[in-house]
Scaffold this active site. Sequence first.
Site, mmCIF file in Angstrom:
data_model
loop_
_atom_site.group_PDB
_atom_site.id
_atom_site.type_symbol
_atom_site.label_atom_id
_atom_site.label_comp_id
_atom_site.label_asym_id
_atom_site.label_seq_id
_atom_site.Cartn_x
_atom_site.Cartn_y
_atom_site.Cartn_z
ATOM 1 N N ARG A 97 68.705 -7.135 106.936
ATOM 2 C CA ARG A 97 68.444 -5.759 107.732
ATOM 3 C C ARG A 97 66.910 -5.777 107.786
ATOM 4 O O ARG A 97 66.360 -5.551 109.163
ATOM 5 C CB ARG A 97 68.874 -4.281 107.095
ATOM 6 C CG ARG A 97 68.352 -2.933 107.835
ATOM 7 C CD ARG A 97 69.516 -2.374 107.621
ATOM 8 N NE ARG A 97 69.396 -1.875 106.425
ATOM 9 C CZ ARG A 97 68.887 -0.548 105.497
ATOM 10 N NH1 ARG A 97 68.072 0.141 106.587
ATOM 11 N NH2 ARG A 97 69.036 -0.297 104.666
ATOM 12 N N ARG A 112 72.263 1.652 113.785
ATOM 13 C CA ARG A 112 71.812 1.161 112.611
ATOM 14 C C ARG A 112 70.886 2.015 111.767
ATOM 15 O O ARG A 112 70.110 2.705 112.621
ATOM 16 C CB ARG A 112 71.157 -0.112 112.969
ATOM 17 C CG ARG A 112 72.296 -1.194 113.307
ATOM 18 C CD ARG A 112 71.736 -2.395 113.770
ATOM 19 N NE ARG A 112 71.140 -3.245 112.718
ATOM 20 C CZ ARG A 112 71.772 -4.075 111.978
ATOM 21 N NH1 ARG A 112 73.257 -4.177 112.078
ATOM 22 N NH2 ARG A 112 71.346 -4.809 110.803
ATOM 23 N N ILE A 113 70.989 1.905 110.577
ATOM 24 C CA ILE A 113 69.995 2.757 109.755
ATOM 25 C C ILE A 113 68.689 1.675 109.698
ATOM 26 O O ILE A 113 68.871 0.499 109.445
ATOM 27 C CB ILE A 113 70.332 2.819 108.333
ATOM 28 C CG1 ILE A 113 71.662 3.739 108.230
ATOM 29 C CG2 ILE A 113 69.384 3.596 107.453
ATOM 30 C CD1 ILE A 113 72.216 4.425 107.002
ATOM 31 N N LEU A 114 67.757 2.698 110.062
ATOM 32 C CA LEU A 114 66.355 1.653 109.784
ATOM 33 C C LEU A 114 65.661 1.396 108.705
ATOM 34 O O LEU A 114 65.654 2.346 107.789
ATOM 35 C CB LEU A 114 65.182 2.435 111.050
ATOM 36 C CG LEU A 114 65.588 2.486 112.259
ATOM 37 C CD1 LEU A 114 64.740 3.715 112.994
ATOM 38 C CD2 LEU A 114 65.647 1.467 113.114
ATOM 39 N N ASN A 166 64.658 10.623 117.548
ATOM 40 C CA ASN A 166 66.217 10.263 117.662
ATOM 41 C C ASN A 166 66.751 11.707 118.028
ATOM 42 O O ASN A 166 66.469 12.859 117.729
ATOM 43 C CB ASN A 166 66.691 9.980 116.086
ATOM 44 C CG ASN A 166 68.085 9.804 115.918
ATOM 45 O OD1 ASN A 166 68.641 9.144 116.734
ATOM 46 N ND2 ASN A 166 68.997 10.450 115.025
ATOM 47 N N HIS A 168 70.433 13.700 117.525
ATOM 48 C CA HIS A 168 71.766 13.827 116.655
ATOM 49 C C HIS A 168 72.567 14.806 117.134
ATOM 50 O O HIS A 168 72.179 16.009 117.346
ATOM 51 C CB HIS A 168 71.399 13.978 114.896
ATOM 52 C CG HIS A 168 72.319 13.916 114.114
ATOM 53 N ND1 HIS A 168 72.890 13.023 113.814
ATOM 54 C CD2 HIS A 168 72.978 15.297 113.627
ATOM 55 C CE1 HIS A 168 74.062 13.473 112.897
ATOM 56 N NE2 HIS A 168 74.093 14.796 112.625
ATOM 57 N N ASP A 207 62.096 9.918 109.874
ATOM 58 C CA ASP A 207 61.625 9.493 108.624
ATOM 59 C C ASP A 207 62.312 8.520 107.847
ATOM 60 O O ASP A 207 63.225 8.342 108.371
ATOM 61 C CB ASP A 207 60.650 10.784 107.810
ATOM 62 C CG ASP A 207 61.679 11.682 107.332
ATOM 63 O OD1 ASP A 207 62.904 11.178 107.126
ATOM 64 O OD2 ASP A 207 61.131 12.626 106.996
ATOM 65 N N ASP A 230 68.470 11.061 109.292
ATOM 66 C CA ASP A 230 68.626 12.306 109.914
ATOM 67 C C ASP A 230 67.855 13.422 109.481
ATOM 68 O O ASP A 230 68.236 14.541 109.644
ATOM 69 C CB ASP A 230 70.106 12.853 110.180
ATOM 70 C CG ASP A 230 70.897 11.856 110.934
ATOM 71 O OD1 ASP A 230 70.330 11.048 111.897
ATOM 72 O OD2 ASP A 230 72.056 11.558 110.690
HETATM 73 C C1 GRF Z 1 75.024 10.929 121.062
HETATM 74 O O1 GRF Z 1 76.011 11.887 120.664
HETATM 75 C C2 GRF Z 1 73.758 11.181 120.207
HETATM 76 O O2 GRF Z 1 73.542 12.396 119.626
HETATM 77 C C3 GRF Z 1 74.197 10.074 119.014
HETATM 78 O O3 GRF Z 1 74.578 9.115 119.447
HETATM 79 C C4 GRF Z 1 75.424 9.434 120.883
HETATM 80 C C5 GRF Z 1 75.013 8.699 121.577
HETATM 81 O O4 GRF Z 1 75.402 8.897 123.076
HETATM 82 N N1 GRF Z 1 73.000 9.907 118.143
HETATM 83 P P1 GRF Z 1 75.119 7.797 124.264
HETATM 84 O O5 GRF Z 1 75.096 6.271 123.952
HETATM 85 O O6 GRF Z 1 73.587 8.199 124.696
HETATM 86 O O7 GRF Z 1 76.037 8.279 125.384
#
Ligand code: GRF
Length: 205
Positions: A68, A94-96, A110, A112, A144, A148
């Site tokens: 990674r 992927r987890i950074l 990001n 979420h 960070d 999340d």
């Molecule tokens: C979104 O729901 C976002 O919150 C999550 O992954 C999804 C990505 O959707 N991290 P898209 O590929 O932008 O349609």
Amino acid sequence: MSAQVIAVMASGKGSNLHVILAAAGAGHCPVDVRLVISDRADAKALDIARTAGVAQVMYINPKDYADRAAFDTACADAIEAAGCRWIVLAGYMRILSSAFVQRFSGRIINIHPALLPAFAGADGVADALAYGVKLAGCTVHLVDEVLDGGPILAQAAVPVHDDDTRDSLHMRIQAEEHRLYPATLKRMVEEGFTLAGRRVIWNRI
Ligand code: GRF
């Protein structure tokens, strides 16, 4: 205010990338998407980026790297070579690595699909539905080293309906994501913020 050069990293269907590109193209969001990276060859996000004419569109295959950290270094080098100031994760699965997060400290964002800190992790929508919450939503946050877990820039809530499935709830959340993500990037560029502990305090303009 000149546009900020950003890189977008995406693994999936790319609807957030699409709305960011559309908002930037329409002059509603002062970002210049200079580079799109995906870790998946079949990501629709790559087609969206090519169709929109993004200068550099890269599929970087994780299998070509020993681990990674090596993969993340390749992505980070491409981002720096392209002169990107911000890194916007849009469905990047992927987890950074810590090294990547530290290299771009405070400059990775990001989105979420849950109201953090509830329901962090790979499937926040299903987890929220199974838990039985009546309000779900989405969170735009700084990245960070905690998954999340970075400071929150913006959130939006949506109701959960009794007949919701994971997909119907995710669709309602995504409608909010598509409004919130470009609006938050615009605010970041135009207004800026300072951190008070974990709190994001928007600068007044
Ligand atoms: C979104 O729901 C976002 O919150 C999550 O992954 C999804 C990505 O959707 N991290 P898209 O590929 O932008 O349609």
